[in-house]
Design a protein around this motif. Structure first.
Motif, PDB file in Angstrom:
ATOM      1  N   ILE A 158       0.850  -1.829   0.202  1.00 48.63           N
ATOM      2  CA  ILE A 158       0.229   0.090   0.396  1.00 48.63           C
ATOM      3  C   ILE A 158       0.793   1.346   0.241  1.00 48.63           C
ATOM      4  O   ILE A 158       1.857   1.623   0.647  1.00 48.63           O
ATOM      5  CB  ILE A 158      -0.595  -0.088   1.091  1.00 48.63           C
ATOM      6  N   VAL A 159       0.908   2.072  -0.693  1.00 44.83           N
ATOM      7  CA  VAL A 159       1.149   3.363  -1.024  1.00 44.83           C
ATOM      8  C   VAL A 159       0.607   4.473  -0.322  1.00 44.83           C
ATOM      9  O   VAL A 159      -0.918   4.391  -0.503  1.00 44.83           O
ATOM     10  CB  VAL A 159       1.883   3.673  -2.148  1.00 44.83           C
ATOM     11  N   GLY A 160       0.975   5.023   0.472  1.00 40.98           N
ATOM     12  CA  GLY A 160       0.453   6.297   0.827  1.00 40.98           C
ATOM     13  C   GLY A 160      -0.483   6.195   1.877  1.00 40.98           C
ATOM     14  O   GLY A 160      -1.036   7.324   1.976  1.00 40.98           O
ATOM     15  N   PHE A 161       0.090   5.220   2.604  1.00 42.03           N
ATOM     16  CA  PHE A 161      -1.057   5.008   4.194  1.00 42.03           C
ATOM     17  C   PHE A 161      -0.527   6.845   4.672  1.00 42.03           C
ATOM     18  O   PHE A 161       0.884   7.522   4.675  1.00 42.03           O
ATOM     19  CB  PHE A 161      -0.036   3.720   5.153  1.00 42.03           C
ATOM     20  N   PRO A 162      -1.401   6.714   5.409  1.00 44.19           N
ATOM     21  CA  PRO A 162      -1.535   8.121   6.669  1.00 44.19           C
ATOM     22  C   PRO A 162      -0.113   7.676   7.124  1.00 44.19           C
ATOM     23  O   PRO A 162       0.581   8.099   8.305  1.00 44.19           O
ATOM     24  CB  PRO A 162      -2.873   8.166   7.806  1.00 44.19           C
ATOM     25  N   GLY A 163       0.527   9.090   7.083  1.00 42.56           N
ATOM     26  CA  GLY A 163       2.066   9.687   7.245  1.00 42.56           C
ATOM     27  C   GLY A 163       2.806   9.348   7.002  1.00 42.56           C
ATOM     28  O   GLY A 163       3.745   9.315   7.218  1.00 42.56           O
ATOM     29  N   GLU A 164       2.440   8.425   5.894  1.00 42.65           N
ATOM     30  CA  GLU A 164       4.070   7.625   5.060  1.00 42.65           C
ATOM     31  C   GLU A 164       4.595   8.742   4.142  1.00 42.65           C
ATOM     32  O   GLU A 164       4.212   9.501   3.770  1.00 42.65           O
ATOM     33  CB  GLU A 164       3.729   7.351   3.912  1.00 42.65           C
ATOM     34  N   THR A 165       6.297   9.239   5.179  1.00 37.78           N
ATOM     35  CA  THR A 165       7.227  10.138   4.646  1.00 37.78           C
ATOM     36  C   THR A 165       7.677   9.521   2.981  1.00 37.78           C
ATOM     37  O   THR A 165       7.564   8.424   3.397  1.00 37.78           O
ATOM     38  CB  THR A 165       7.972  10.590   5.214  1.00 37.78           C
ATOM     39  N   GLU A 166       8.687  10.633   3.238  1.00 39.70           N
ATOM     40  CA  GLU A 166       9.881  10.266   1.559  1.00 39.70           C
ATOM     41  C   GLU A 166      10.132   9.112   2.236  1.00 39.70           C
ATOM     42  O   GLU A 166      10.491   8.231   0.931  1.00 39.70           O
ATOM     43  CB  GLU A 166      10.773  11.197   0.769  1.00 39.70           C
ATOM     44  N   ALA A 167      10.978   8.874   3.151  1.00 35.64           N
ATOM     45  CA  ALA A 167      11.658   8.331   4.008  1.00 35.64           C
ATOM     46  C   ALA A 167      11.289   6.701   4.228  1.00 35.64           C
ATOM     47  O   ALA A 167      11.511   5.655   3.747  1.00 35.64           O
ATOM     48  CB  ALA A 167      12.447   9.020   4.939  1.00 35.64           C
ATOM     49  N   ASP A 168       9.661   6.654   4.515  1.00 35.62           N
ATOM     50  CA  ASP A 168       9.411   5.497   4.756  1.00 35.62           C
ATOM     51  C   ASP A 168       8.763   4.731   3.155  1.00 35.62           C
ATOM     52  O   ASP A 168       9.446   3.443   3.288  1.00 35.62           O
ATOM     53  CB  ASP A 168       7.497   5.903   5.441  1.00 35.62           C
ATOM     54  N   PHE A 169       8.639   5.958   2.305  1.00 35.85           N
ATOM     55  CA  PHE A 169       8.529   4.893   1.124  1.00 35.85           C
ATOM     56  C   PHE A 169       9.608   4.408   0.294  1.00 35.85           C
ATOM     57  O   PHE A 169       9.761   3.479   0.409  1.00 35.85           O
ATOM     58  CB  PHE A 169       7.969   6.306  -0.178  1.00 35.85           C
TER      59      PHE A 169
END
Ligand code: SAH
Ligand code: SF4
Length: 438
Positions: A303-314
């Motif tokens: 899943i992409v774009g879960f609430p709070g997903e930052t560039e670093a998380d991605f």
């Protein structure tokens, strides 16, 4: 799972004396089987229902029904959205479909049949005739996990495992009708038998000494005459026990392939998603599977774009996908679902950004998938022969244990529904090509 449920609905209606229409245009009754997992799936089902109700202008008296997750989720409210709908039947009441159809034929309208979360579900058998060589078999219904983003536990209810004996009888019947590959289905399929007993004292003991209910089921399915291949989906790292790995590696019918949805490669996001594992635990499970099966193939959901997903998380998801070495991946843009914990969190990744992350992961996966396929050139793959290739009727196709499409020239004596050894000579991103070896 919905494909399996649709087959079961068709089987129930056939048993009640109805005949399957040659096409949708010919049908006097159309039932839409719905999914609630993302908003888009529900929008599509609503659009389709609207069109079907409007089609009564050309097809007077046509009956329109709804089944599945959206029926369960919306209850009475569906009749406000689709006033022309004749009946709506929830996830655990599929057995009611013939009765509802009979009542509608007798003049009733707007019938609703849904269930409570812990009701023991109806699990009608699927069609056994004309199934082709592969069939889905639901072994575990519902889900007890409650990942923060997910509507499935609300619409499919509490976990319930079907008795082993019932499953084995269904698969034996499928195998007698020519099915050679079964895919066992459950949201967290390795949880099979953890919430309710599935084996009893009168069942024969496990020859391989399996004590966990799911590996024991795999062993029993493998013993059914005619079953050449077994797959199961979806997995969870917590289910990758030593016994499961032993069953996968040692039962020849079990494909060395697992769909193990990871969702994210970032620990804070995995925690917020309530997935119940860390990046490290996930990779550990993968390592264990690969150590036991050098030819192991791995697929996943992200899943992409879960609430709070930052560039670093991605970026962490990107590196995890490389480390895990996925053969294939389904990428989803996060979609808030009503009543789930994540729906309370701000949906703070813009739609454009979700789209961008989606595209980046797809491009990564294309490269990774191509490289993994290239590496299979020169190997010999065991293929379940399906028959003519969809693209080129001169050639035949089948699937490898890793679920890749393999295309080859037919040879004398080769029968659909059997296993053949194919030497891979060329690879494309989605397909392998080769020659049958004797
Ligand atoms: N039981 C399976 C997944 C079932 S839903 C598991 O736990 O792995 C199938 C996939 O849909 C999930 O793996 C997830 O990637 C996606 N999905 C579920 N809810 C979603 C949501 N709210 N938004 C976007 N994708 C979602
Ligand atoms: Fe949804 Fe999680 Fe259950 Fe899968 S395990 S169905 S993602 S709640």
């Amino acid at each position: 799972m919905n494909v399996r449920d649709s087959e079961a609905a068709a089987a129930l209606l056939s048993a009640a004396g109805y005949e399957q229409a040659a096409s949708e245009a010919d049908a006097d009754l159309v039932i839409v089987n719905s999914c609630s997992v993302r908003a888009k799936a529900e929008e599509k089902a609503l659009g389709k229902l609207g069109l079907l109700c409007a089609s009564r202008r050309d097809h007077p008296g046509r009956l329109v029904g709804l089944m599945g997750c959206m029926a369960q989720r919306l209850g009475e409210a569906i009749f406000k959205k689709i006033p022309g709908l004749d009946f709506s039947v929830g996830t655990r009441r599929a057995g009611a479909i013939p009765r509802l159809v009979a009542r509608v034929l007798a003049g009733e309208r707007g019938l609703l049949e849904t269930s409570s979360q812990d009701e023991i579900p109806d699990v009608p058998d699927a069609h056994v005739e004309d199934m082709g060589f592969s069939a889905f078999v639901t072994i575990l219904l519902g889900c007890n996990r409650r990942c923060a983003y997910c509507i499935v536990p609300d619409v499919r209810g509490r976990e319930y495992s079907r008795p082993a004996r019932e499953i084995l009888a269904e698969i034996a019947a499928l195998a007698r009708h020519g099915v050679r590959e079964v895919t066992l289905l459950g949201q967290s399929v390795m949880n099979y038998g953890r919430m309710n007993p599935v084996w009893d004292e009168t069942d024969p003991p496990s020859p391989g000494g399996y004590r966990e209910p799911f590996p024991r089921l795999l062993e029993a399915v493998a013993a059914i005459p005619g079953v050449l291949r077994i797959r199961f989906t979806s997995g969870h790292p917590s289910g990758c026990t030593d016994e499961l790995v032993r069953a996968m590696a040692s039962l020849p019918q079990v494909c060395h392939h697992l769909h193990l949805p990871v969702q994210s490669g970032s620990d804070p996001i995995l925690k917020a998603m309530r997935r119940g594992y860390t990046r490290e635990r996930y990779l550990e499970a993968v390592g264990k599977l690969r150590a036991a099966m050098p030819d192991f193939a791995l697929t996943t959901d992200v899943i992409v774009g879960f609430p709070g997903e930052t560039e670093a998380d991605f970026e962490a998801t990107r590196t995890l996908m490389d480390e895990a070495g996925f053969d294939n991946a389904f990428i989803f843009k996060y979609s808030p679902r009503p009543g789930t914990p994540a729906a309370q969190m701000p949906d703070d990744v813009s739609d454009e950004e979700k789209m961008r992350r989606n595209q980046v992961l797809l491009a990564d996966q294309d490269r990774r998938g191509s490289a993994l396929n290239e590496a299979l050139v020169g190997t010999v793959q065991e293929v379940l022969v399906e028959g003519r290739s969809l693209r080129n009727a001169e050639r035949w196709a089948g699937r490898s244990p890793g679920n890749k499409i393999v295309v080859f020239d037919p040879v004398e004596g080769l029968e659909p529904g059997t296993l053949a050894k194919v030497a891979i000579t060329r690879a494309a991103p989605q397909t392998l090509y080769g020659e049958v070896v004797r």
